[in-house]
Design an enzyme around this catalytic site. Sequence first.
Site, mmCIF file in Angstrom:
data_model
loop_
_atom_site.group_PDB
_atom_site.id
_atom_site.type_symbol
_atom_site.label_atom_id
_atom_site.label_comp_id
_atom_site.label_asym_id
_atom_site.label_seq_id
_atom_site.Cartn_x
_atom_site.Cartn_y
_atom_site.Cartn_z
ATOM 1 N N SER A 211 0.833 -1.198 0.000
ATOM 2 C CA SER A 211 0.000 0.000 0.000
ATOM 3 C C SER A 211 0.870 1.252 0.000
ATOM 4 C CB SER A 211 -0.965 -0.038 1.188
ATOM 5 O OG SER A 211 -1.986 0.927 1.039
ATOM 6 N N ASP A 361 -10.134 -4.721 -4.350
ATOM 7 C CA ASP A 361 -9.539 -3.742 -3.444
ATOM 8 C C ASP A 361 -10.419 -2.500 -3.368
ATOM 9 O OD1 ASP A 361 -7.834 -1.647 -2.338
ATOM 10 O OD2 ASP A 361 -6.143 -2.982 -2.721
ATOM 11 N N HIS A 393 -8.453 -5.042 0.548
ATOM 12 C CA HIS A 393 -7.124 -4.448 0.693
ATOM 13 C C HIS A 393 -6.377 -4.988 1.912
ATOM 14 C CE1 HIS A 393 -4.221 -1.320 -0.339
ATOM 15 N NE2 HIS A 393 -4.156 -0.992 0.944
#
Length: 474
Positions: A211, A361, A393
Amino acid sequence: MSFGPSSPVWHQLVLVLLALAITELHARPLKPIAARASVPATDPFYQPPAGYEAEEPGTILRTRSIVASFFGLLLDAVEAHQLLYRTTAVNGTAIATVTTGFKPLLGAATDRFVSFQTAYDSSDTVCDPSYNYELGAVQTDIISAVEFLILQVYLAEGYIVAAPDYEGPDAAFAPGRLEGMGVLDGMRAVSAYTGLGFSTTTPAIVGVGYSGGAIASGWAASLQSDYAPELSIKGWAAGGTPANLTGTTVFVDNTVFSGFLPAALDGLAKPSAYGAELGPFIESIITPLGQSKLTFANTYCAVEDILNFAEQSVLSTSFQSLGYDLVYDPTFVSVMQQNIMGLYANETPIAPVLLYHAALDEIIPYANASTLFDSWCSNGASVQFTTYGSGGHATTELLGVPAAVEFVEAAFAGTVASGCSSNTVLDSTVDPLALGLDLEPLLTGLLDALVRFGEQDANLISDLAILETLITVT
């Protein structure tokens, strides 16, 4: 922009690992903490010495040993060192930041290390991982505190691990070029540091990040061939990658995760990033409400940012006077275009890459990651792209840990296949034995957490306040 340490999955993981740590404490009790660690803004260690601007990028400016800990309270049984090093701002001027190196006490491989890019996703230096790692640190950044648990997996595998404060001295969250140079210069500093006991002056390196950490990792991979070609980098593992900040902005705006956007705007406008051009522009369009949100983001870390701006919009006229037309403004477009991975052929990774992303996601658009895969492959990179068809996610970071560790091992061994390939993983469980018996309790806990969590991370936001309280009360 950010990820699952703010979620119920991470709540369960924290409880599992705290239970393990507390069990250990019965056998080895801690002495009371005599003093709190100093925050970066007041800690002299973070201030570079006079004349440092003349040094080469990656030069070590200052070192110290620290006592590393979980949540600022529970000792981590590793050797830990911090290095202040010279790196580079977006405009090419000198800045300085810190990396933290961790070495297993027994059996460490001394010819290699893993560079672990924590997704701290915040625009205040109190959120720096280096501070949150220290014994006695008030846990201001839950992401750094909890992702430190994943870092332990690599230590358990026998790797030395370095974790840079890649956002630099003014916590510039989101500008990928600055973060990428911060990662590469951190690698230079760690490679040159004798205190970790390397057996070679050119240790092999693999970079990992998820991320927000994948912004730093992806851009470091992109810039290496031009900025730091001498480094012996063997591979990169990047998951949930924000490859296109405009795409992420539009995707996450006005959702429960929109709180990351004021922090990103504030980070992009920091002096070491695009402050010269973006700062005056934002000042000319920001509303009083918008300014209050930017000021808040400049003062707090990710969890508070999420709670403060959930289901609000930076693309509304209540935040800034242009409304949705912001995304078409030439100044804004210029800055955002400079932060699209894979846009230019000369910014293609020269070491093999593992990209992994959830098809569903809910924070970082899958389409941007698949476009990055296509772009890098068309320019000759070797990329393995794994799609997780189940989960969102947060769960994908956890599900991807065994595969990421396997990739790191293969990259160090030089056995990653060249060229590009893609595959889809539909299983939403973690094999407790995937990383060996020593890590079975951790992965069993992850499996239990994922089962409770549910697919697509449906309850991702619901436990934020509880988790924040759980950690900060210590």
